[in-house]
Design a protein around this motif. Structure first.
Motif, PDB file in Angstrom:
ATOM      1  N   LYS A 176       0.845  -1.188   0.000  1.00  0.00           N
ATOM      2  CA  LYS A 176       0.000   0.000   0.000  1.00  0.00           C
ATOM      3  C   LYS A 176       0.886   1.246   0.000  1.00  0.00           C
ATOM      4  CE  LYS A 176      -3.797  -1.920   2.813  1.00  0.00           C
ATOM      5  NZ  LYS A 176      -5.010  -1.511   2.107  1.00  0.00           N
ATOM      6  N   TRP A 177       0.403   2.295  -0.655  1.00  0.00           N
ATOM      7  CA  TRP A 177       1.079   3.598  -0.611  1.00  0.00           C
ATOM      8  C   TRP A 177       0.064   4.672  -0.236  1.00  0.00           C
ATOM      9  CZ3 TRP A 177       1.687   0.092  -4.610  1.00  0.00           C
ATOM     10  CH2 TRP A 177       2.960  -0.464  -4.761  1.00  0.00           C
ATOM     11  N   ASN A 178       0.478   5.602   0.593  1.00  0.00           N
ATOM     12  CA  ASN A 178      -0.385   6.715   0.986  1.00  0.00           C
ATOM     13  C   ASN A 178      -0.156   7.956   0.139  1.00  0.00           C
ATOM     14  OD1 ASN A 178      -1.504   5.212   3.135  1.00  0.00           O
ATOM     15  ND2 ASN A 178       0.218   5.753   4.461  1.00  0.00           N
ATOM     16  N   SER A 179       0.923   7.951  -0.633  1.00  0.00           N
ATOM     17  CA  SER A 179       1.209   9.084  -1.512  1.00  0.00           C
ATOM     18  C   SER A 179       1.822   8.576  -2.797  1.00  0.00           C
ATOM     19  CB  SER A 179       2.143  10.093  -0.833  1.00  0.00           C
ATOM     20  OG  SER A 179       3.445   9.562  -0.696  1.00  0.00           O
ATOM     21  N   VAL A 180       1.650   9.376  -3.864  1.00  0.00           N
ATOM     22  CA  VAL A 180       2.208   9.027  -5.168  1.00  0.00           C
ATOM     23  C   VAL A 180       2.825  10.274  -5.796  1.00  0.00           C
ATOM     24  CG1 VAL A 180       0.533   7.170  -5.562  1.00  0.00           C
ATOM     25  CG2 VAL A 180       0.051   9.471  -6.415  1.00  0.00           C
ATOM     26  N   PHE A 208      10.119  -6.044 -13.231  1.00  0.00           N
ATOM     27  CA  PHE A 208      10.307  -6.000 -11.785  1.00  0.00           C
ATOM     28  C   PHE A 208      11.794  -6.186 -11.548  1.00  0.00           C
ATOM     29  CE2 PHE A 208      10.510  -7.835  -7.492  1.00  0.00           C
ATOM     30  CZ  PHE A 208       9.811  -6.853  -6.806  1.00  0.00           C
ATOM     31  N   ILE A 209      12.466  -5.147 -11.050  1.00  0.00           N
ATOM     32  CA  ILE A 209      13.922  -5.177 -10.941  1.00  0.00           C
ATOM     33  C   ILE A 209      14.383  -5.132  -9.487  1.00  0.00           C
ATOM     34  CG2 ILE A 209      14.155  -4.023 -13.169  1.00  0.00           C
ATOM     35  CD1 ILE A 209      15.112  -1.523 -11.552  1.00  0.00           C
ATOM     36  N   GLN A 210      15.598  -5.583  -9.309  1.00  0.00           N
ATOM     37  CA  GLN A 210      16.267  -5.508  -8.008  1.00  0.00           C
ATOM     38  C   GLN A 210      17.610  -4.814  -8.219  1.00  0.00           C
ATOM     39  OE1 GLN A 210      17.781  -9.201  -6.048  1.00  0.00           O
ATOM     40  NE2 GLN A 210      16.405  -8.591  -4.382  1.00  0.00           N
ATOM     41  N   THR A 211      17.843  -3.741  -7.459  1.00  0.00           N
ATOM     42  CA  THR A 211      19.075  -2.967  -7.610  1.00  0.00           C
ATOM     43  C   THR A 211      20.100  -3.383  -6.557  1.00  0.00           C
ATOM     44  OG1 THR A 211      18.248  -1.190  -6.173  1.00  0.00           O
ATOM     45  CG2 THR A 211      17.805  -1.005  -8.545  1.00  0.00           C
ATOM     46  N   GLU A 212      21.359  -3.065  -6.826  1.00  0.00           N
ATOM     47  CA  GLU A 212      22.419  -3.418  -5.882  1.00  0.00           C
ATOM     48  C   GLU A 212      22.442  -2.487  -4.675  1.00  0.00           C
ATOM     49  OE1 GLU A 212      26.147  -3.661  -7.873  1.00  0.00           O
ATOM     50  OE2 GLU A 212      25.602  -5.473  -8.999  1.00  0.00           O
ATOM     51  N   THR A 213      22.050  -1.235  -4.884  1.00  0.00           N
ATOM     52  CA  THR A 213      22.044  -0.253  -3.800  1.00  0.00           C
ATOM     53  C   THR A 213      20.651   0.335  -3.639  1.00  0.00           C
ATOM     54  OG1 THR A 213      22.685   1.513  -5.333  1.00  0.00           O
ATOM     55  CG2 THR A 213      24.462   0.339  -4.181  1.00  0.00           C
ATOM     56  N   PRO A 214      20.298   0.857  -2.460  1.00  0.00           N
ATOM     57  CA  PRO A 214      18.976   1.478  -2.257  1.00  0.00           C
ATOM     58  C   PRO A 214      18.790   2.676  -3.180  1.00  0.00           C
ATOM     59  CG  PRO A 214      20.049   1.046  -0.158  1.00  0.00           C
ATOM     60  CD  PRO A 214      21.096   0.831  -1.208  1.00  0.00           C
ATOM     61  N   ILE A 215      17.657   2.716  -3.882  1.00  0.00           N
ATOM     62  CA  ILE A 215      17.395   3.797  -4.830  1.00  0.00           C
ATOM     63  C   ILE A 215      15.957   4.288  -4.755  1.00  0.00           C
ATOM     64  CG2 ILE A 215      16.790   2.222  -6.707  1.00  0.00           C
ATOM     65  CD1 ILE A 215      18.727   5.525  -7.113  1.00  0.00           C
ATOM     66  N   PHE A 216      15.026   3.419  -4.346  1.00  0.00           N
ATOM     67  CA  PHE A 216      13.606   3.753  -4.386  1.00  0.00           C
ATOM     68  C   PHE A 216      13.082   4.184  -3.017  1.00  0.00           C
ATOM     69  CE2 PHE A 216      14.212   0.327  -7.571  1.00  0.00           C
ATOM     70  CZ  PHE A 216      13.929   1.060  -8.712  1.00  0.00           C
ATOM     71  N   ASN A 217      12.080   5.048  -3.051  1.00  0.00           N
ATOM     72  CA  ASN A 217      11.314   5.372  -1.854  1.00  0.00           C
ATOM     73  C   ASN A 217      10.141   4.400  -1.807  1.00  0.00           C
ATOM     74  OD1 ASN A 217       9.736   6.359   0.196  1.00  0.00           O
ATOM     75  ND2 ASN A 217       9.417   8.383  -0.692  1.00  0.00           N
ATOM     76  N   SER A 218      10.250   3.399  -0.965  1.00  0.00           N
ATOM     77  CA  SER A 218       9.250   2.329  -0.956  1.00  0.00           C
ATOM     78  C   SER A 218       7.897   2.783  -0.436  1.00  0.00           C
ATOM     79  CB  SER A 218       9.746   1.146  -0.127  1.00  0.00           C
ATOM     80  OG  SER A 218       9.980   1.534   1.219  1.00  0.00           O
ATOM     81  N   GLU A 219       7.823   4.003   0.113  1.00  0.00           N
ATOM     82  CA  GLU A 219       6.561   4.512   0.648  1.00  0.00           C
ATOM     83  C   GLU A 219       5.843   5.435  -0.332  1.00  0.00           C
ATOM     84  OE1 GLU A 219       5.419   3.172   3.418  1.00  0.00           O
ATOM     85  OE2 GLU A 219       7.285   2.024   3.306  1.00  0.00           O
ATOM     86  N   GLN A 220       6.348   5.541  -1.557  1.00  0.00           N
ATOM     87  CA  GLN A 220       5.719   6.428  -2.536  1.00  0.00           C
ATOM     88  C   GLN A 220       5.822   5.828  -3.932  1.00  0.00           C
ATOM     89  OE1 GLN A 220       7.464  10.421  -3.411  1.00  0.00           O
ATOM     90  NE2 GLN A 220       5.466  11.196  -2.735  1.00  0.00           N
ATOM     91  N   PRO A 230      13.444  -0.452  -0.849  1.00  0.00           N
ATOM     92  CA  PRO A 230      14.438   0.495  -1.387  1.00  0.00           C
ATOM     93  C   PRO A 230      15.234  -0.057  -2.565  1.00  0.00           C
ATOM     94  CG  PRO A 230      14.466   0.549   1.006  1.00  0.00           C
ATOM     95  CD  PRO A 230      13.598  -0.610   0.611  1.00  0.00           C
ATOM     96  N   THR A 231      15.228  -1.377  -2.745  1.00  0.00           N
ATOM     97  CA  THR A 231      16.008  -1.971  -3.836  1.00  0.00           C
ATOM     98  C   THR A 231      15.152  -2.750  -4.837  1.00  0.00           C
ATOM     99  OG1 THR A 231      16.413  -3.950  -2.489  1.00  0.00           O
ATOM    100  CG2 THR A 231      18.082  -2.201  -2.401  1.00  0.00           C
ATOM    101  N   GLU A 232      13.829  -2.703  -4.705  1.00  0.00           N
ATOM    102  CA  GLU A 232      12.966  -3.474  -5.604  1.00  0.00           C
ATOM    103  C   GLU A 232      11.784  -2.628  -6.068  1.00  0.00           C
ATOM    104  OE1 GLU A 232      13.353  -8.051  -4.085  1.00  0.00           O
ATOM    105  OE2 GLU A 232      12.121  -6.692  -2.869  1.00  0.00           O
ATOM    106  N   ALA A 233      11.455  -2.763  -7.341  1.00  0.00           N
ATOM    107  CA  ALA A 233      10.320  -2.005  -7.884  1.00  0.00           C
ATOM    108  C   ALA A 233       9.877  -2.601  -9.212  1.00  0.00           C
ATOM    109  CB  ALA A 233      10.687  -0.543  -8.079  1.00  0.00           C
ATOM    110  N   LEU A 234       8.604  -2.410  -9.505  1.00  0.00           N
ATOM    111  CA  LEU A 234       8.061  -2.716 -10.824  1.00  0.00           C
ATOM    112  C   LEU A 234       8.000  -1.420 -11.613  1.00  0.00           C
ATOM    113  CD1 LEU A 234       6.585  -4.570 -12.899  1.00  0.00           C
ATOM    114  CD2 LEU A 234       4.447  -3.959 -11.740  1.00  0.00           C
TER     115      LEU A 234
END
Length: 381
Positions: free
Chosen positions: A65-69, A167-179, A203-207
């Protein structure tokens, strides 16, 4: 030949939602129900997103779930607080498991994994033929989409919402998982309506999905080249692709419900249940499936299952514009979200606003485009 009261031809989102609610209602326990599909629904083949103010019936399947976009284009980036809404993500396999686990416990429901070859309707029954056997029923729910119905006419425009996602996985934290990134129109438009969509789960996974509203599909290489370019712009050089998904959703106001008969009700995309102006499917299907279950409790003639609302007209005007000037999509959505109230826009897209609230949303759009579209549409009816 096995006889049933209800047969579902195809077990996509809308069919599974409908039969799940039939079970929960406990009003169809004496009815024999058959689900027919060549696909066993045992793979994670898609992702659905929807917004809601409270926990829904599908809460067990919600994985994030996300509360902001974020909404963005080449000129601005805006953080949108969705309160009182939450933006929810459901993976296909989680949804299938929630529904099929309940169905498996029902003695009156069968699931047959076979390809449907033919449907025949008489005055009182519908005959369904598969590769190895035949079935009959009193009422058939058809979710097998027939694209020729929308393509072989010119009265209602037809676009496609088509996309390819990694759907990717990064080596270092890059994403804000709350947005989440709702729409990013900063990508090159190339005469179309094109945007990126990001659903970060850590922080390291996103679609990440590259999405278009247009008439023509792209080659696989074109979608993937745009995703690679976008990842470079985000400064992401090292990543692993965990999964891929690809799809296309017809965007049209074509009245599929007119093909309903006494014994056959078209549902899902085949019944026009997709939100025509945005391609959002989950929330619309959830509402329509509830309406269908209530309808079946007191009605038997499928030709009476439909009601056209003001939102159908709003969707039609937007599609008329995008059909003729596909490149204007970025300007229209940007005008909405740059100055508009995000929760009110979501309420509008859910088709739950009053006429006064409609005007507050519509007035943010480029007025000339919609006035011209309205005038042209009046001459087409």
């Amino acid at each position: 030949m096995k006889q049933y009261d209800y047969i579902f031809a195809g077990t996509g989102l809308s069919a599974l939602m409908t039969v799940y609610k039939m079970v929960l209602s406990k009003k169809f326990q004496t009815k024999r129900i058959l689900l027919l599909d060549v696909n066993a629904k045992q793979t994670n083949d898609r992702t659905w997103c929807f917004w809601d103010q409270k926990e829904s019936l599908w809460e067990p399947s919600v994985s994030k779930k996300w509360n902001s976009v974020v909404f963005a284009n080449s000129d601005f980036t805006k953080n949108l607080d969705l309160h009182p809404y939450h933006y929810n993500k459901i993976q296909g396999l989680d949804f299938y498991n929630q529904v099929l686990n309940l169905i498996a416990k029902q003695k009156n429901i069968d699931f047959v994994q076979e390809k449907i070859l033919e449907l025949e309707e008489s005055d009182s029954i519908v005959l369904v033929k598969t590769e190895s056997q035949s079935f009959s029923c009193t009422t058939l729910f058809n979710s097998i989409y027939n694209p020729s119905l929308a393509t072989n006419q010119t009265k209602y425009p037809l676009l496609q919402q088509h996309f390819l996602g990694w759907f990717i996985q990064t080596e270092t934290p890059i994403f804000n998982s709350e947005q989440a990134t709702f729409m990013d129109f900063s990508v090159e438009q190339k005469g179309n309506t094109r945007f990126m969509y990001i659903l970060p789960t850590s922080p390291t996974e996103a679609l990440l999905e590259y999405t278009l509203f247009s008439k023509e599909l792209l080659s696989k290489e074109e979608y993937e080249a745009e995703i690679e370019k976008y990842l470079q712009q985000l400064g992401i050089a090292q990543y692993n692709i965990i999964e891929k998904e690809v799809g296309t959703i017809p965007m049209t106001c074509y009245p599929f419900w007119k093909h309903n008969t006494k014994n056959v009700i078209n549902i899902g995309t085949a019944g026009g249940w997709t939100k025509a102006s945005t391609g959002f499917t989950f929330k619309n299907a959830n509402k329509k499936s509830s309406e269908l279950v209530s309808f079946m409790e007191t009605h038997t003639d499928g030709r009476t299952f439909h009601s056209k609302t003001k939102f159908w007209w709003y969707d039609l005007l937007l599609l008329d514009i995008l059909d003729q000037k596909n490149e204007t999509g970025s300007a229209i959505f940007s005008a909405l979200f740059e100055k508009g109230n995000a929760p009110l826009i979501l309420k509008f897209l859910d088709e739950e606003t009053s006429f006064w609230e409609d005007l507050q949303v519509i007035w943010k759009c480029p007025k000339g485009l919609f006035i011209n579209a309205l005038l042209k549409r009046l001459f087409r009816f």
